[in-house]
Design a protein around this motif. Structure first.
Motif, PDB file in Angstrom:
ATOM      1  N   LEU A   1       0.839  -1.187   0.000  1.00  0.00           N
ATOM      2  CA  LEU A   1       0.000   0.000   0.000  1.00  0.00           C
ATOM      3  C   LEU A   1       0.881   1.247   0.000  1.00  0.00           C
ATOM      4  O   LEU A   1       1.798   1.361   0.800  1.00  0.00           O
ATOM      5  CB  LEU A   1      -0.914   0.007   1.227  1.00  0.00           C
ATOM      6  CG  LEU A   1      -1.884   1.171   1.336  1.00  0.00           C
ATOM      7  CD1 LEU A   1      -2.877   1.140   0.174  1.00  0.00           C
ATOM      8  CD2 LEU A   1      -2.639   1.096   2.643  1.00  0.00           C
ATOM      9  N   ILE A   2       0.607   2.187  -0.907  1.00  0.00           N
ATOM     10  CA  ILE A   2       1.335   3.450  -0.984  1.00  0.00           C
ATOM     11  C   ILE A   2       0.362   4.583  -0.711  1.00  0.00           C
ATOM     12  O   ILE A   2      -0.677   4.679  -1.363  1.00  0.00           O
ATOM     13  CB  ILE A   2       1.964   3.663  -2.387  1.00  0.00           C
ATOM     14  CG1 ILE A   2       2.964   2.560  -2.697  1.00  0.00           C
ATOM     15  CG2 ILE A   2       2.623   5.030  -2.469  1.00  0.00           C
ATOM     16  CD1 ILE A   2       3.518   2.634  -4.103  1.00  0.00           C
ATOM     17  N   THR A   3       0.691   5.413   0.259  1.00  0.00           N
ATOM     18  CA  THR A   3      -0.142   6.575   0.543  1.00  0.00           C
ATOM     19  C   THR A   3       0.167   7.647  -0.494  1.00  0.00           C
ATOM     20  O   THR A   3       1.330   7.976  -0.707  1.00  0.00           O
ATOM     21  CB  THR A   3       0.168   7.117   1.954  1.00  0.00           C
ATOM     22  OG1 THR A   3      -0.057   6.083   2.902  1.00  0.00           O
ATOM     23  CG2 THR A   3      -0.690   8.321   2.271  1.00  0.00           C
ATOM     24  N   PRO A   4      -0.843   8.209  -1.141  1.00  0.00           N
ATOM     25  CA  PRO A   4      -0.591   9.287  -2.094  1.00  0.00           C
ATOM     26  C   PRO A   4       0.088  10.472  -1.409  1.00  0.00           C
ATOM     27  O   PRO A   4      -0.216  10.804  -0.264  1.00  0.00           O
ATOM     28  CB  PRO A   4      -1.991   9.657  -2.587  1.00  0.00           C
ATOM     29  CG  PRO A   4      -2.816   8.432  -2.349  1.00  0.00           C
ATOM     30  CD  PRO A   4      -2.255   7.828  -1.094  1.00  0.00           C
ATOM     31  N   LYS A   5       1.032  11.084  -2.128  1.00  0.00           N
ATOM     32  CA  LYS A   5       1.809  12.206  -1.605  1.00  0.00           C
ATOM     33  C   LYS A   5       1.555  13.446  -2.447  1.00  0.00           C
ATOM     34  O   LYS A   5       1.346  13.353  -3.654  1.00  0.00           O
ATOM     35  CB  LYS A   5       3.289  11.863  -1.599  1.00  0.00           C
ATOM     36  CG  LYS A   5       3.594  10.666  -0.715  1.00  0.00           C
ATOM     37  CD  LYS A   5       5.046  10.280  -0.761  1.00  0.00           C
ATOM     38  CE  LYS A   5       5.369   9.052   0.039  1.00  0.00           C
ATOM     39  NZ  LYS A   5       4.539   8.697   1.124  1.00  0.00           N
ATOM     40  N   PHE A   6       1.606  14.600  -1.782  1.00  0.00           N
ATOM     41  CA  PHE A   6       1.327  15.866  -2.458  1.00  0.00           C
ATOM     42  C   PHE A   6       2.307  16.929  -1.987  1.00  0.00           C
ATOM     43  O   PHE A   6       2.805  16.873  -0.855  1.00  0.00           O
ATOM     44  CB  PHE A   6      -0.108  16.317  -2.172  1.00  0.00           C
ATOM     45  CG  PHE A   6      -1.123  15.324  -2.660  1.00  0.00           C
ATOM     46  CD1 PHE A   6      -1.580  15.368  -3.976  1.00  0.00           C
ATOM     47  CD2 PHE A   6      -1.589  14.324  -1.834  1.00  0.00           C
ATOM     48  CE1 PHE A   6      -2.490  14.437  -4.437  1.00  0.00           C
ATOM     49  CE2 PHE A   6      -2.500  13.382  -2.279  1.00  0.00           C
ATOM     50  CZ  PHE A   6      -2.953  13.440  -3.593  1.00  0.00           C
ATOM     51  N   LEU A   7       2.562  17.881  -2.862  1.00  0.00           N
ATOM     52  CA  LEU A   7       3.433  19.004  -2.554  1.00  0.00           C
ATOM     53  C   LEU A   7       2.596  20.277  -2.577  1.00  0.00           C
ATOM     54  O   LEU A   7       2.024  20.632  -3.614  1.00  0.00           O
ATOM     55  CB  LEU A   7       4.558  19.109  -3.588  1.00  0.00           C
ATOM     56  CG  LEU A   7       5.586  20.201  -3.335  1.00  0.00           C
ATOM     57  CD1 LEU A   7       6.424  19.861  -2.111  1.00  0.00           C
ATOM     58  CD2 LEU A   7       6.475  20.362  -4.553  1.00  0.00           C
ATOM     59  N   ALA A   8       2.501  20.942  -1.426  1.00  0.00           N
ATOM     60  CA  ALA A   8       1.797  22.222  -1.332  1.00  0.00           C
ATOM     61  C   ALA A   8       2.837  23.329  -1.364  1.00  0.00           C
ATOM     62  O   ALA A   8       3.823  23.292  -0.619  1.00  0.00           O
ATOM     63  CB  ALA A   8       0.985  22.295  -0.037  1.00  0.00           C
ATOM     64  N   VAL A   9       2.644  24.300  -2.253  1.00  0.00           N
ATOM     65  CA  VAL A   9       3.588  25.402  -2.427  1.00  0.00           C
ATOM     66  C   VAL A   9       2.975  26.666  -1.840  1.00  0.00           C
ATOM     67  O   VAL A   9       1.877  27.068  -2.224  1.00  0.00           O
ATOM     68  CB  VAL A   9       3.926  25.601  -3.927  1.00  0.00           C
ATOM     69  CG1 VAL A   9       4.901  26.747  -4.100  1.00  0.00           C
ATOM     70  CG2 VAL A   9       4.477  24.309  -4.521  1.00  0.00           C
ATOM     71  N   HIS A  10       3.716  27.278  -0.897  1.00  0.00           N
ATOM     72  CA  HIS A  10       3.240  28.470  -0.193  1.00  0.00           C
ATOM     73  C   HIS A  10       4.245  29.610  -0.339  1.00  0.00           C
ATOM     74  O   HIS A  10       5.274  29.605   0.344  1.00  0.00           O
ATOM     75  CB  HIS A  10       3.076  28.181   1.299  1.00  0.00           C
ATOM     76  CG  HIS A  10       2.192  27.032   1.630  1.00  0.00           C
ATOM     77  ND1 HIS A  10       0.822  27.135   1.633  1.00  0.00           N
ATOM     78  CD2 HIS A  10       2.488  25.757   1.969  1.00  0.00           C
ATOM     79  CE1 HIS A  10       0.310  25.970   1.983  1.00  0.00           C
ATOM     80  NE2 HIS A  10       1.293  25.113   2.181  1.00  0.00           N
ATOM     81  N   PRO A  11       3.995  30.589  -1.203  1.00  0.00           N
ATOM     82  CA  PRO A  11       4.851  31.778  -1.235  1.00  0.00           C
ATOM     83  C   PRO A  11       4.434  32.718  -0.092  1.00  0.00           C
ATOM     84  O   PRO A  11       3.253  33.012   0.072  1.00  0.00           O
ATOM     85  CB  PRO A  11       4.547  32.402  -2.594  1.00  0.00           C
ATOM     86  CG  PRO A  11       3.163  31.945  -2.910  1.00  0.00           C
ATOM     87  CD  PRO A  11       2.967  30.619  -2.231  1.00  0.00           C
ATOM     88  N   LEU A  12       5.387  33.123   0.731  1.00  0.00           N
ATOM     89  CA  LEU A  12       5.047  34.013   1.845  1.00  0.00           C
ATOM     90  C   LEU A  12       4.916  35.451   1.345  1.00  0.00           C
ATOM     91  O   LEU A  12       5.656  35.878   0.467  1.00  0.00           O
ATOM     92  CB  LEU A  12       6.114  33.936   2.934  1.00  0.00           C
ATOM     93  CG  LEU A  12       6.339  32.564   3.573  1.00  0.00           C
ATOM     94  CD1 LEU A  12       7.276  32.690   4.771  1.00  0.00           C
ATOM     95  CD2 LEU A  12       5.036  31.927   3.995  1.00  0.00           C
ATOM     96  N   GLN A  13       4.002  36.185   1.922  1.00  0.00           N
ATOM     97  CA  GLN A  13       3.782  37.575   1.521  1.00  0.00           C
ATOM     98  C   GLN A  13       4.946  38.458   1.953  1.00  0.00           C
ATOM     99  O   GLN A  13       5.264  39.432   1.284  1.00  0.00           O
ATOM    100  CB  GLN A  13       2.469  38.080   2.092  1.00  0.00           C
ATOM    101  CG  GLN A  13       1.285  37.355   1.503  1.00  0.00           C
ATOM    102  CD  GLN A  13      -0.022  37.726   2.171  1.00  0.00           C
ATOM    103  OE1 GLN A  13      -0.048  38.360   3.210  1.00  0.00           O
ATOM    104  NE2 GLN A  13      -1.112  37.306   1.565  1.00  0.00           N
ATOM    105  N   ALA A  14       5.586  38.112   3.060  1.00  0.00           N
ATOM    106  CA  ALA A  14       6.768  38.822   3.544  1.00  0.00           C
ATOM    107  C   ALA A  14       7.723  37.783   4.116  1.00  0.00           C
ATOM    108  O   ALA A  14       7.283  36.818   4.748  1.00  0.00           O
ATOM    109  CB  ALA A  14       6.383  39.841   4.606  1.00  0.00           C
ATOM    110  N   PRO A  15       9.033  37.942   3.907  1.00  0.00           N
ATOM    111  CA  PRO A  15       9.986  36.982   4.478  1.00  0.00           C
ATOM    112  C   PRO A  15       9.828  36.878   5.992  1.00  0.00           C
ATOM    113  O   PRO A  15       9.517  37.855   6.673  1.00  0.00           O
ATOM    114  CB  PRO A  15      11.347  37.580   4.112  1.00  0.00           C
ATOM    115  CG  PRO A  15      11.078  38.412   2.893  1.00  0.00           C
ATOM    116  CD  PRO A  15       9.697  38.980   3.116  1.00  0.00           C
ATOM    117  N   ALA A  16      10.028  35.676   6.529  1.00  0.00           N
ATOM    118  CA  ALA A  16       9.851  35.423   7.958  1.00  0.00           C
ATOM    119  C   ALA A  16      11.010  34.597   8.502  1.00  0.00           C
ATOM    120  O   ALA A  16      11.564  33.750   7.792  1.00  0.00           O
ATOM    121  CB  ALA A  16       8.534  34.689   8.196  1.00  0.00           C
ATOM    122  N   THR A  17      11.347  34.832   9.755  1.00  0.00           N
ATOM    123  CA  THR A  17      12.340  34.000  10.429  1.00  0.00           C
ATOM    124  C   THR A  17      11.661  32.688  10.837  1.00  0.00           C
ATOM    125  O   THR A  17      10.431  32.580  10.830  1.00  0.00           O
ATOM    126  CB  THR A  17      12.878  34.685  11.703  1.00  0.00           C
ATOM    127  OG1 THR A  17      11.806  34.822  12.639  1.00  0.00           O
ATOM    128  CG2 THR A  17      13.501  36.040  11.393  1.00  0.00           C
TER     129      THR A  17
END
Length: 101
Positions: free
Chosen positions: A8-24
């Protein structure tokens, strides 16, 4: 989904999040905790890779999710109080270099 061996293989996904302002990393920690809390049986946050600017601040996140489907990932990152912009969610696979020895 099953592998060639029938595992059994669990489906994998890539979520891409561009930040509105750089963060530490410290500034981003509360958001990461909310994302972890949004994990469920249908969508589970596995790990992330952070694109950094010259100052070492996060500008974009690439987040791996194991999930039943793309909609489950979208519901987890958009519908449960996770204040992150979402560029897209893509189906993905993890390829380990050891597979090619």
């Amino acid at each position: 989904m099953l592998s060639e061996k029938g595992d059994l293989i669990t489906p994998k996904f890539l979520a891409v999040h561009p930040l509105q302002a750089p963060a530490t990393f410290q500034e981003f920690a509360p958001v990461a905790k909310r994302a972890k809390a949004a994990s469920s049986v249908d969508a589970y946050w596995v790990s992330s890779w952070c694109q950094l600017n010259e100052a070492g601040k996060i500008t974009k996140l690439l987040c791996q999710w194991n999930a039943a489907n793309i909609e489950a990932v979208r519901n987890a990152v958009c519908g449960r109080n996770v204040p992150l912009p979402l560029e897209a969610v893509y189906p993905m696979a993890v390829v380990d270099s050891e597979d090619f020895r």
